[in-house]
Scaffold this active site. Sequence first.
Site, PDB file in Angstrom:
ATOM      1  N   TYR A   1     -12.366  11.904  -5.418  1.00 55.59           N
ATOM      2  CA  TYR A   1     -11.642  11.418  -6.382  1.00 55.59           C
ATOM      3  C   TYR A   1     -11.047  12.641  -7.197  1.00 55.59           C
ATOM      4  CZ  TYR A   1      -9.924   9.253 -10.927  1.00 55.59           C
ATOM      5  OH  TYR A   1      -9.160   8.951 -12.021  1.00 55.59           O
TER       6      TYR A   1
ATOM      7  N   ASP B   1       0.969  -1.090  -0.170  1.00 53.56           N
ATOM      8  CA  ASP B   1      -0.087  -0.099   0.013  1.00 53.56           C
ATOM      9  C   ASP B   1       1.074   1.221   0.044  1.00 53.56           C
ATOM     10  OD1 ASP B   1      -1.601   2.169   0.714  1.00 53.56           O
ATOM     11  OD2 ASP B   1      -2.574   1.073   2.139  1.00 53.56           O
TER      12      ASP B   1
HETATM   13  P1  NAD Z   1      -7.085   0.504 -11.891  1.00 56.20           P
HETATM   14  O1  NAD Z   1      -7.948   0.436 -11.061  1.00 56.20           O
HETATM   15  O2  NAD Z   1      -7.171  -0.775 -13.005  1.00 56.20           O
HETATM   16  O3  NAD Z   1      -5.548   0.530 -11.644  1.00 56.20           O
HETATM   17  C1  NAD Z   1      -5.201   1.475 -10.296  1.00 56.20           C
HETATM   18  C2  NAD Z   1      -4.275   0.512  -9.542  1.00 56.20           C
HETATM   19  O4  NAD Z   1      -3.745   1.067  -8.287  1.00 56.20           O
HETATM   20  C3  NAD Z   1      -5.176  -0.960  -8.917  1.00 56.20           C
HETATM   21  O5  NAD Z   1      -4.214  -2.133  -9.513  1.00 56.20           O
HETATM   22  C4  NAD Z   1      -5.167  -0.919  -7.553  1.00 56.20           C
HETATM   23  O6  NAD Z   1      -4.969  -1.953  -6.769  1.00 56.20           O
HETATM   24  C5  NAD Z   1      -3.687   0.159  -7.239  1.00 56.20           C
HETATM   25  N1  NAD Z   1      -3.965   0.940  -6.037  1.00 56.20           N
HETATM   26  C6  NAD Z   1      -5.188   1.614  -5.483  1.00 56.20           C
HETATM   27  N2  NAD Z   1      -4.593   1.850  -4.300  1.00 56.20           N
HETATM   28  C7  NAD Z   1      -3.556   1.639  -3.938  1.00 56.20           C
HETATM   29  C8  NAD Z   1      -2.635   1.842  -2.768  1.00 56.20           C
HETATM   30  N3  NAD Z   1      -2.991   2.700  -1.994  1.00 56.20           N
HETATM   31  N4  NAD Z   1      -1.378   1.393  -2.711  1.00 56.20           N
HETATM   32  C9  NAD Z   1      -0.918   0.641  -4.086  1.00 56.20           C
HETATM   33  N5  NAD Z   1      -1.726   0.315  -5.074  1.00 56.20           N
HETATM   34  C10 NAD Z   1      -2.978   0.786  -5.272  1.00 56.20           C
HETATM   35  O7  NAD Z   1      -7.117   1.928 -12.699  1.00 56.20           O
HETATM   36  P2  NAD Z   1      -6.721   2.492 -14.033  1.00 56.20           P
HETATM   37  O8  NAD Z   1      -7.663   2.559 -14.884  1.00 56.20           O
HETATM   38  O9  NAD Z   1      -5.436   1.633 -14.589  1.00 56.20           O
HETATM   39  O10 NAD Z   1      -6.033   3.811 -13.698  1.00 56.20           O
HETATM   40  C11 NAD Z   1      -4.622   3.930 -13.159  1.00 56.20           C
HETATM   41  C12 NAD Z   1      -4.508   5.558 -13.231  1.00 56.20           C
HETATM   42  O11 NAD Z   1      -4.844   6.314 -14.002  1.00 56.20           O
HETATM   43  C13 NAD Z   1      -5.314   6.033 -11.674  1.00 56.20           C
HETATM   44  O12 NAD Z   1      -4.218   6.912 -10.993  1.00 56.20           O
HETATM   45  C14 NAD Z   1      -6.421   6.771 -12.270  1.00 56.20           C
HETATM   46  O13 NAD Z   1      -6.855   7.834 -11.536  1.00 56.20           O
HETATM   47  C15 NAD Z   1      -5.681   7.352 -13.788  1.00 56.20           C
HETATM   48  N6  NAD Z   1      -6.562   7.701 -14.594  1.00 56.20           N
HETATM   49  C16 NAD Z   1      -7.276   6.488 -15.273  1.00 56.20           C
HETATM   50  C17 NAD Z   1      -8.200   6.903 -16.272  1.00 56.20           C
HETATM   51  C18 NAD Z   1      -8.967   5.624 -17.159  1.00 56.20           C
HETATM   52  O14 NAD Z   1      -9.680   6.020 -17.951  1.00 56.20           O
HETATM   53  N7  NAD Z   1      -8.680   4.449 -16.841  1.00 56.20           N
HETATM   54  C19 NAD Z   1      -8.858   8.127 -16.660  1.00 56.20           C
HETATM   55  C20 NAD Z   1      -8.055   9.188 -15.797  1.00 56.20           C
HETATM   56  C21 NAD Z   1      -7.304   8.729 -14.939  1.00 56.20           C
END
Ligand code: NAD
Length: 319
Positions: free
Chosen positions: A153, A57
């Site tokens: 968020y 984490d």
């Molecule tokens: P996702 O949920 O698939 O991946 C996020 C990962 O972070 C997960 O594997 C989760 O287990 C891990 N995580 C969460 N809290 C944690 C912690 N405290 N310690 C360690 N790991 C932790 O989401 P994603 O779509 O791959 O998004 C990745 C990043 O991109 C995020 O920061 C998200 O805000 C940003 N983002 C994504 C999108 C999108 O369209 N997918 C759009 C805007 C921003």
Amino acid sequence: MKIILVTGGAGFIGSHLCERLVARGDTVICLDNLLTGSQKNIAHLMSKRNFFFFNHDVTKPFVSRKFAKIDEIYHLASPADPNVNSPFSYMAHPFETMKVNTIGTWNMCEIAYKFKAKLSFASTSEIYGDPEVSPQSENYRGNVSTIGPRSVYDESKRFGETIVAAFVSKKDLEGRITRIFNTYGPRMNVNEGRAVVNFIKQALTQKPITIFGDGKQTRSFCYIDDQVEGQILAMEKGKPGEVFNIGNDDERTILEFAKIIKQMTRSQSKITFSQRLPEDDPHQRRPDINKAKKVLQWKPKTSLEEGLFKTINYFKEIL
Ligand code: NAD
Ligand code: UDP
């Protein structure tokens, strides 16, 4: 060969990023507590000699004697799904979301500072809230509620950006920020509630395609390979303190998007509408990507149809 730390590396975007970095020969340290990600996303990387996974984490200190240096940090850890009914959404994990984007970002800045590493913080188009201007350029300051359902968020990402900016200006951190716009592709969580996943799943199983509101709200969807390319170029070519929108500027209404998926899957599903949009759901979203085009020489290459074709095939295999 670089040593690169990727937080959220077992998630959707993070796992694709890790895959690219491992393939080009870098050593990748993946930190993920599997809150919304899965070890299945990185199963194919676990046997690689240059990939190291820690179930960790990032709001807690990370100490490892294994690595004498770290060159780059991609900080992607954070839930990203906005659907109120999804167990994987930031609304289902409000406190974890606020902590990872603030305390987690602070921790990553401290590690980057200690190792004199470059840092890239994955922010989001959500920092623009329900935008009053279109397209949204990096200098637009947004229209965000501090207490609405999406605020855990949106506001924690905004404060995450502030933390990075302060480390850059006061401690000379080599930090940059990417504002990611809606990204889709294989390995999206099949049980989450984002439009791409819901619509494909509903279309393939002949269930009603559920549009929230009248479907006139817009989004601009970016294919994962283009997103990863943008992430890497922002790290390599972005200067400290710079902010880049990374997304596709091909804007569609959600109804149009649902119709394309229905047609591509040859589905008999009905398209249904709900009375109104969820609270604070942005009415329009389209990135201005001129800065990324100019400074990073980056632009998305995958058309919506091409990206959806690959994504639909992925879901056909796993459903
Ligand atoms: P996702 O949920 O698939 O991946 C996020 C990962 O972070 C997960 O594997 C989760 O287990 C891990 N995580 C969460 N809290 C944690 C912690 N405290 N310690 C360690 N790991 C932790 O989401 P994603 O779509 O791959 O998004 C990745 C990043 O991109 C995020 O920061 C998200 O805000 C940003 N983002 C994504 C999108 C999108 O369209 N997918 C759009 C805007 C921003
Ligand atoms: N949406 C929808 N039906 C769904 C899921 C989402 O109509 O089953 C809408 C949602 O209200 C939003 C748009 O599609 O207007 C994109 O939603 P998504 O959850 O993918 O991400 P957002 O851009 O809102 O973060």
